[in-house]
Design an enzyme around this catalytic site. Structure first.
Site, PDB file in Angstrom:
ATOM      1  N   GLU A   4       0.812  -1.227   0.000  1.00  0.00           N
ATOM      2  CA  GLU A   4       0.000   0.000   0.000  1.00  0.00           C
ATOM      3  C   GLU A   4       0.843   1.273   0.000  1.00  0.00           C
ATOM      4  O   GLU A   4       0.672   2.185   0.817  1.00  0.00           O
ATOM      5  CB  GLU A   4      -0.988  -0.031   1.192  1.00  0.00           C
ATOM      6  CG  GLU A   4      -1.884  -1.262   1.120  1.00  0.00           C
ATOM      7  CD  GLU A   4      -2.801  -1.446   2.321  1.00  0.00           C
ATOM      8  OE1 GLU A   4      -2.848  -0.560   3.182  1.00  0.00           O
ATOM      9  OE2 GLU A   4      -3.446  -2.501   2.405  1.00  0.00           O
ATOM     10  N   GLU A  31      -5.442 -11.040  -1.808  1.00  0.00           N
ATOM     11  CA  GLU A  31      -6.304 -10.929  -0.622  1.00  0.00           C
ATOM     12  C   GLU A  31      -7.777 -10.986  -1.016  1.00  0.00           C
ATOM     13  O   GLU A  31      -8.618 -10.268  -0.530  1.00  0.00           O
ATOM     14  CB  GLU A  31      -5.985  -9.638   0.140  1.00  0.00           C
ATOM     15  CG  GLU A  31      -4.530  -9.521   0.563  1.00  0.00           C
ATOM     16  CD  GLU A  31      -4.222  -8.283   1.379  1.00  0.00           C
ATOM     17  OE1 GLU A  31      -5.171  -7.681   1.928  1.00  0.00           O
ATOM     18  OE2 GLU A  31      -3.036  -7.909   1.494  1.00  0.00           O
TER      19      GLU A  31
END
Ligand code: G3I
Length: 372
Positions: free
Chosen positions: A160, A277
């Site tokens: 991220e 994910e």
């Protein structure tokens, strides 16, 4: 073309008027396929994220994982707050247990995550400065990657890194790592990981890249492509981009031509693409469990149909395998108090219609050259 997929019942339950929805062939009774085998037939490594304690305390779940997953990811036990209770003390207890489980199951490991702005222990804030930051970062990576070198096939090295709301021209997140080290922290991390395990596939991971009809996601794709190009131009040892794949149930959302184009541009950089994910937030889906599951399954199916068409997609990992163990229950509970159902298997470890959707997506996916 009659598309194998959801049963008529599930399609109707999903509120898909059969006139509008793709033709759903009545499929045979739901079979508990082995997703790892179906994926491997197409050169894809299928896996799930787990907590070791869930496996150690639940033989049924351990058995399900063994049948379904060719790869396991540590949901939390390799994050800084799990490994580094104090500045000088590492605690590998849970990470080692996770590795023992993966070894026992004959599963590969997708390590998660070496550098992130979350899950940092409280002592890091005082220690992470321009003077100490490089050593703190590179020593951590050398220690952790080095400990498992040869046993972890892929690592989420930086997680991220992009946050356009931080308003930087390069779109980078102004994280504690960025504040201490500037944009170069990303390259530093990848070089340190490569030095510690030259055989590992090194991954840059992020969310919010999936939907064509979310303008911020479309903009984030452009930012991500520019970042990847700059890293490749600087000969940073980066091997893959991970789309986390936290999908959202509710109003119809589109992933299609734009996503396909984005994936192709990433692949053109010589990168693999991992879905790391995958789950579907179903808290906004109303109706019966059948209807909810049908909507969720349709999202899994259309997303996987899109991404698996890209040969560079080599790994698909769900963020959990059963609704019995999903962090969404605590993080994003349903307003009606019902249990969330984001994953392929229900809380009783039974296959949901989602398994059928994933099975069918792999069935029609083109075969790709199996990678490491
Ligand atoms: O283990 C402790 C427990 O002892 C304590 O009683 C409890 C209450 O404080 O906390 C427990 O730790 C929690 C841990 O999950 C295990 O359940 C942490 O507080 C909680 O912050 C942690 O949340 C995880 C989150 O990342 C932050 O690390 C989620 O499980 C995990 O699913 C989530 O995963 C992230 C990926 O790493 C990155 N991408 C987004 C994804 C979803 O948020």
């Amino acid at each position: 073309m009659t598309r194998p997929g959801l049963s008529r019942r599930a399609a109707l339950a999903a509120g898909l008027s059969l006139a509008s929805a793709p033709a759903f062939a009545a499929t045979p009774a739901l079979r508990a396929a082995s997703l790892r085998v179906l994926a491997a037939d197409k050169g894809v490594i299928f896996g799930a994220a787990i907590e070791p304690e869930a496996v150690d305390s639940d033989f049924g779940f351990e058995t399900l994982l063994r049948r379904q997953c060719a790869s396991l990811a540590p949901e939390n036990v390799m994050k800084w707050n799990a490994l580094r209770p104090t500045r000088d003390g590492f605690d590998f207890t849970r990470a080692d247990r996770f590795m023992a489980i993966a070894h026992d199951q004959g599963a590969q490991v997708h390590g998660h995550c070496l550098v992130w702005h979350e899950a940092l222990p409280s002592w890091v804030e005082a220690e992470l400065t321009p003077r100490t930051g490089r050593a703190l970062l590179t020593d951590h990576i050398a220690r952790v990657v080095g400990r498992y070198a040869g046993h972890i096939q892929a690592w989420d090295v930086v997680n991220e890194a992009v946050e356009r709301n931080d308003r930087r021209p390069d779109g980078l997140r102004i994280s504690p790592w960025f504040k201490a080290l500037g944009p170069d922290y990303i390259a530093m991390a990848f070089h340190a990981a490569h030095a510690a395990d030259p055989a590992a596939t090194l991954v840059l991971s992020d969310y919010g890249l999936e939907y064509d009809d979310e303008s911020w996601m479309v903009e984030k794709r452009g930012t991500m492509l520019a970042l990847l190009r700059s890293l490749k131009a600087a000969r940073v040892p980066i091997h893959a981009l991970a789309l986390q794949g936290h999908l959202i149930g509710g109003r119809p959302r589109a992933f299609g031509a734009g996503l396909r184009r984005f994936l192709a541009e990433v692949a053109d950089l010589g990168l693999e693409i991992h879905i790391t994910e995958l789950d579907v937030d179903d808290r906004k889906i109303s109706g019966s469990l059948d209807r909810r599951d049908g909507v969720v399954a349709e999202i899994y199916r259309t997303f996987l149909d899109t991404v698996l068409d890209e040969p560079a997609v080599t790994r698909v990992t769900t963020w959990g395998l059963s609704d019995r163990y999903t962090s969404k229950a605590g993080m994003f509970p349903r307003p009606d108090g019902q249990g969330v159902r984001p994953l392929p298997f229900d809380a009783d470890l039974r296959p949901k219609i989602v398994v059928q959707a994933i099975t069918d997506a792999f069935a029609v996916a083109p075969r790709r050259r199996a990678r490491r």
